[in-house]
Design a protein around this motif. Structure first.
Motif, PDB file in Angstrom:
ATOM      1  N   VAL A 118      29.268  37.832  -8.381  1.00  0.00           N
ATOM      2  CA  VAL A 118      30.130  36.646  -7.873  1.00  0.00           C
ATOM      3  C   VAL A 118      31.576  37.300  -7.763  1.00  0.00           C
ATOM      4  O   VAL A 118      32.148  36.779  -6.726  1.00  0.00           O
ATOM      5  CB  VAL A 118      30.213  35.683  -9.288  1.00  0.00           C
ATOM      6  CG1 VAL A 118      31.356  34.293  -8.913  1.00  0.00           C
ATOM      7  CG2 VAL A 118      28.788  35.086  -9.393  1.00  0.00           C
ATOM      8  N   MET A 119      32.007  38.247  -8.472  1.00  0.00           N
ATOM      9  CA  MET A 119      33.470  38.875  -8.274  1.00  0.00           C
ATOM     10  C   MET A 119      33.492  39.619  -6.990  1.00  0.00           C
ATOM     11  O   MET A 119      34.297  39.510  -6.047  1.00  0.00           O
ATOM     12  CB  MET A 119      33.672  39.747  -9.438  1.00  0.00           C
ATOM     13  CG  MET A 119      34.109  39.141 -10.784  1.00  0.00           C
ATOM     14  SD  MET A 119      35.413  37.929 -10.455  1.00  0.00           S
ATOM     15  CE  MET A 119      36.588  39.019 -10.505  1.00  0.00           C
ATOM     16  N   ALA A 120      32.156  40.260  -6.857  1.00  0.00           N
ATOM     17  CA  ALA A 120      32.193  41.031  -5.506  1.00  0.00           C
ATOM     18  C   ALA A 120      32.235  40.010  -4.270  1.00  0.00           C
ATOM     19  O   ALA A 120      32.853  40.307  -3.181  1.00  0.00           O
ATOM     20  CB  ALA A 120      30.918  41.839  -5.149  1.00  0.00           C
ATOM     21  N   PHE A 121      31.624  38.911  -4.233  1.00  0.00           N
ATOM     22  CA  PHE A 121      31.765  37.987  -3.226  1.00  0.00           C
ATOM     23  C   PHE A 121      33.168  37.452  -3.018  1.00  0.00           C
ATOM     24  O   PHE A 121      33.699  37.322  -1.966  1.00  0.00           O
ATOM     25  CB  PHE A 121      30.537  36.754  -3.551  1.00  0.00           C
ATOM     26  CG  PHE A 121      29.281  37.218  -2.973  1.00  0.00           C
ATOM     27  CD1 PHE A 121      28.915  37.230  -1.718  1.00  0.00           C
ATOM     28  CD2 PHE A 121      28.246  37.027  -3.895  1.00  0.00           C
ATOM     29  CE1 PHE A 121      27.499  37.928  -1.447  1.00  0.00           C
ATOM     30  CE2 PHE A 121      26.924  37.379  -3.468  1.00  0.00           C
ATOM     31  CZ  PHE A 121      26.801  37.826  -2.214  1.00  0.00           C
ATOM     32  N   VAL A 122      33.779  37.125  -4.077  1.00  0.00           N
ATOM     33  CA  VAL A 122      35.098  36.632  -4.158  1.00  0.00           C
ATOM     34  C   VAL A 122      36.129  37.498  -3.526  1.00  0.00           C
ATOM     35  O   VAL A 122      36.922  37.315  -2.859  1.00  0.00           O
ATOM     36  CB  VAL A 122      35.322  36.280  -5.596  1.00  0.00           C
ATOM     37  CG1 VAL A 122      36.964  35.987  -5.702  1.00  0.00           C
ATOM     38  CG2 VAL A 122      34.828  34.865  -6.158  1.00  0.00           C
ATOM     39  N   ILE A 123      35.932  38.884  -4.161  1.00  0.00           N
ATOM     40  CA  ILE A 123      36.697  39.906  -3.500  1.00  0.00           C
ATOM     41  C   ILE A 123      36.533  40.239  -1.958  1.00  0.00           C
ATOM     42  O   ILE A 123      37.600  40.227  -1.284  1.00  0.00           O
ATOM     43  CB  ILE A 123      36.461  41.442  -4.364  1.00  0.00           C
ATOM     44  CG1 ILE A 123      36.812  41.219  -5.575  1.00  0.00           C
ATOM     45  CG2 ILE A 123      37.154  42.537  -3.432  1.00  0.00           C
ATOM     46  CD1 ILE A 123      36.376  42.251  -6.519  1.00  0.00           C
ATOM     47  N   GLY A 124      35.316  39.982  -1.631  1.00  0.00           N
ATOM     48  CA  GLY A 124      35.063  40.093  -0.254  1.00  0.00           C
ATOM     49  C   GLY A 124      35.312  39.072   0.603  1.00  0.00           C
ATOM     50  O   GLY A 124      36.105  39.019   1.769  1.00  0.00           O
ATOM     51  N   ILE A 125      35.530  37.759   0.261  1.00  0.00           N
ATOM     52  CA  ILE A 125      36.268  36.766   0.730  1.00  0.00           C
ATOM     53  C   ILE A 125      37.660  36.933   0.842  1.00  0.00           C
ATOM     54  O   ILE A 125      38.290  36.437   1.818  1.00  0.00           O
ATOM     55  CB  ILE A 125      35.681  35.310   0.078  1.00  0.00           C
ATOM     56  CG1 ILE A 125      34.385  35.024   0.380  1.00  0.00           C
ATOM     57  CG2 ILE A 125      36.494  34.202   0.532  1.00  0.00           C
ATOM     58  CD1 ILE A 125      33.772  33.840  -0.489  1.00  0.00           C
ATOM     59  N   LEU A 126      38.234  37.312  -0.338  1.00  0.00           N
ATOM     60  CA  LEU A 126      39.768  37.171  -0.224  1.00  0.00           C
ATOM     61  C   LEU A 126      40.058  38.572   0.857  1.00  0.00           C
ATOM     62  O   LEU A 126      41.082  38.406   1.583  1.00  0.00           O
ATOM     63  CB  LEU A 126      40.295  37.890  -1.618  1.00  0.00           C
ATOM     64  CG  LEU A 126      40.347  36.442  -2.683  1.00  0.00           C
ATOM     65  CD1 LEU A 126      40.555  37.284  -4.147  1.00  0.00           C
ATOM     66  CD2 LEU A 126      41.401  35.628  -2.261  1.00  0.00           C
ATOM     67  N   PHE A 127      39.512  39.696   0.761  1.00  0.00           N
ATOM     68  CA  PHE A 127      39.620  40.701   1.850  1.00  0.00           C
ATOM     69  C   PHE A 127      39.473  40.033   3.167  1.00  0.00           C
ATOM     70  O   PHE A 127      40.148  40.511   4.122  1.00  0.00           O
ATOM     71  CB  PHE A 127      38.902  42.077   1.653  1.00  0.00           C
ATOM     72  CG  PHE A 127      39.391  42.866   0.438  1.00  0.00           C
ATOM     73  CD1 PHE A 127      40.570  42.658  -0.090  1.00  0.00           C
ATOM     74  CD2 PHE A 127      38.525  43.688  -0.164  1.00  0.00           C
ATOM     75  CE1 PHE A 127      41.038  43.480  -1.143  1.00  0.00           C
ATOM     76  CE2 PHE A 127      39.036  44.572  -1.175  1.00  0.00           C
ATOM     77  CZ  PHE A 127      40.211  44.410  -1.510  1.00  0.00           C
ATOM     78  N   MET A 128      38.331  39.407   3.486  1.00  0.00           N
ATOM     79  CA  MET A 128      38.088  38.965   4.757  1.00  0.00           C
ATOM     80  C   MET A 128      39.272  37.862   5.326  1.00  0.00           C
ATOM     81  O   MET A 128      39.706  38.063   6.327  1.00  0.00           O
ATOM     82  CB  MET A 128      36.753  38.155   4.846  1.00  0.00           C
ATOM     83  CG  MET A 128      36.338  37.639   6.191  1.00  0.00           C
ATOM     84  SD  MET A 128      34.879  36.439   5.981  1.00  0.00           S
ATOM     85  CE  MET A 128      35.212  35.310   5.033  1.00  0.00           C
ATOM     86  N   SER A 129      39.778  36.901   4.515  1.00  0.00           N
ATOM     87  CA  SER A 129      40.677  36.189   4.939  1.00  0.00           C
ATOM     88  C   SER A 129      42.252  36.759   4.852  1.00  0.00           C
ATOM     89  O   SER A 129      42.856  36.363   5.869  1.00  0.00           O
ATOM     90  CB  SER A 129      40.867  34.855   3.751  1.00  0.00           C
ATOM     91  OG  SER A 129      40.969  35.316   2.596  1.00  0.00           O
ATOM     92  N   ALA A 130      42.499  37.921   3.998  1.00  0.00           N
ATOM     93  CA  ALA A 130      43.465  38.453   4.060  1.00  0.00           C
ATOM     94  C   ALA A 130      43.729  39.403   5.608  1.00  0.00           C
ATOM     95  O   ALA A 130      44.679  39.118   6.291  1.00  0.00           O
ATOM     96  CB  ALA A 130      43.576  39.350   3.050  1.00  0.00           C
ATOM     97  N   THR A 131      42.591  39.800   5.865  1.00  0.00           N
ATOM     98  CA  THR A 131      42.594  40.841   7.224  1.00  0.00           C
ATOM     99  C   THR A 131      42.550  39.554   8.352  1.00  0.00           C
ATOM    100  O   THR A 131      43.297  39.888   9.343  1.00  0.00           O
ATOM    101  CB  THR A 131      41.189  41.522   7.345  1.00  0.00           C
ATOM    102  OG1 THR A 131      41.131  42.221   6.299  1.00  0.00           O
ATOM    103  CG2 THR A 131      41.065  42.261   8.670  1.00  0.00           C
ATOM    104  N   TYR A 132      42.161  38.410   8.355  1.00  0.00           N
ATOM    105  CA  TYR A 132      42.396  37.470   9.354  1.00  0.00           C
ATOM    106  C   TYR A 132      43.497  37.029   9.428  1.00  0.00           C
ATOM    107  O   TYR A 132      44.044  36.889  10.511  1.00  0.00           O
ATOM    108  CB  TYR A 132      41.267  36.237   9.239  1.00  0.00           C
ATOM    109  CG  TYR A 132      41.487  35.236   9.983  1.00  0.00           C
ATOM    110  CD1 TYR A 132      41.175  35.414  11.502  1.00  0.00           C
ATOM    111  CD2 TYR A 132      42.355  34.039   9.674  1.00  0.00           C
ATOM    112  CE1 TYR A 132      41.158  34.068  12.103  1.00  0.00           C
ATOM    113  CE2 TYR A 132      42.341  33.164  10.538  1.00  0.00           C
ATOM    114  CZ  TYR A 132      41.961  32.935  11.825  1.00  0.00           C
ATOM    115  OH  TYR A 132      42.065  31.962  12.524  1.00  0.00           O
ATOM    116  N   LEU A 133      44.298  36.618   8.271  1.00  0.00           N
ATOM    117  CA  LEU A 133      45.904  36.338   8.349  1.00  0.00           C
ATOM    118  C   LEU A 133      46.567  37.274   8.755  1.00  0.00           C
ATOM    119  O   LEU A 133      47.671  37.124   9.405  1.00  0.00           O
ATOM    120  CB  LEU A 133      46.172  35.540   6.848  1.00  0.00           C
ATOM    121  CG  LEU A 133      45.447  34.362   6.604  1.00  0.00           C
ATOM    122  CD1 LEU A 133      45.760  34.259   5.040  1.00  0.00           C
ATOM    123  CD2 LEU A 133      46.188  33.348   7.527  1.00  0.00           C
TER     124      LEU A 133
END
Length: 113
Positions: free
Chosen positions: A4-19
């Motif tokens: 679950v933490m791996a998915f949360v970290i991936g989503i945070l990195f993905m949205s940070a890269t987009y922003l």
């Protein structure tokens, strides 16, 4: 729990890269904040999400939690707070001077063409 933490970290990195790839300075600042939060969670997850006692080594405890990831995250939180505050002041000053937060207009190439 690590999955679950791996998915949360991936989503945070993905949205940070987009922003951070956008043209607005405020979105870039929010993206760097999200990236730092993702890095904090990554350090915590790499340290292990185990249930133990307090991080005291002087006691003769049978199980304990590793205090190094917690200390690293605390230091990273302070550093990211300082960097975010600096970015916000820099963006505010650029907006006051130039009247825009668009990075394309901040280049100043209109008069040099």
């Amino acid at each position: 729990m690590e999955i679950v933490m791996a998915f949360v970290i991936g989503i945070l990195f993905m949205s940070a890269t987009y922003l951070m790839l956008s043209k607005s300075l405020l979105r870039i600042i929010i993206g760097t904040g999200l990236l730092s939060h993702g890095a904090h969670l990554l350090i915590l997850t790499m340290g292990g999400l185990k249930k133990g006692t307090v991080p005291l080594l002087g006691e003769e405890a049978s199980s304990y939690t590793d205090p190094i990831p917690q200390a690293l995250i605390l230091t990273a939180i302070v550093i990211s707070f300082g960097v975010t505050a600096f970015f916000l002041v820099l963006a505010y000053r650029a907006y006051k001077e130039l009247g825009t937060d668009n990075t394309e207009r901040l280049r100043g190439n209109e008069g040099n063409d």
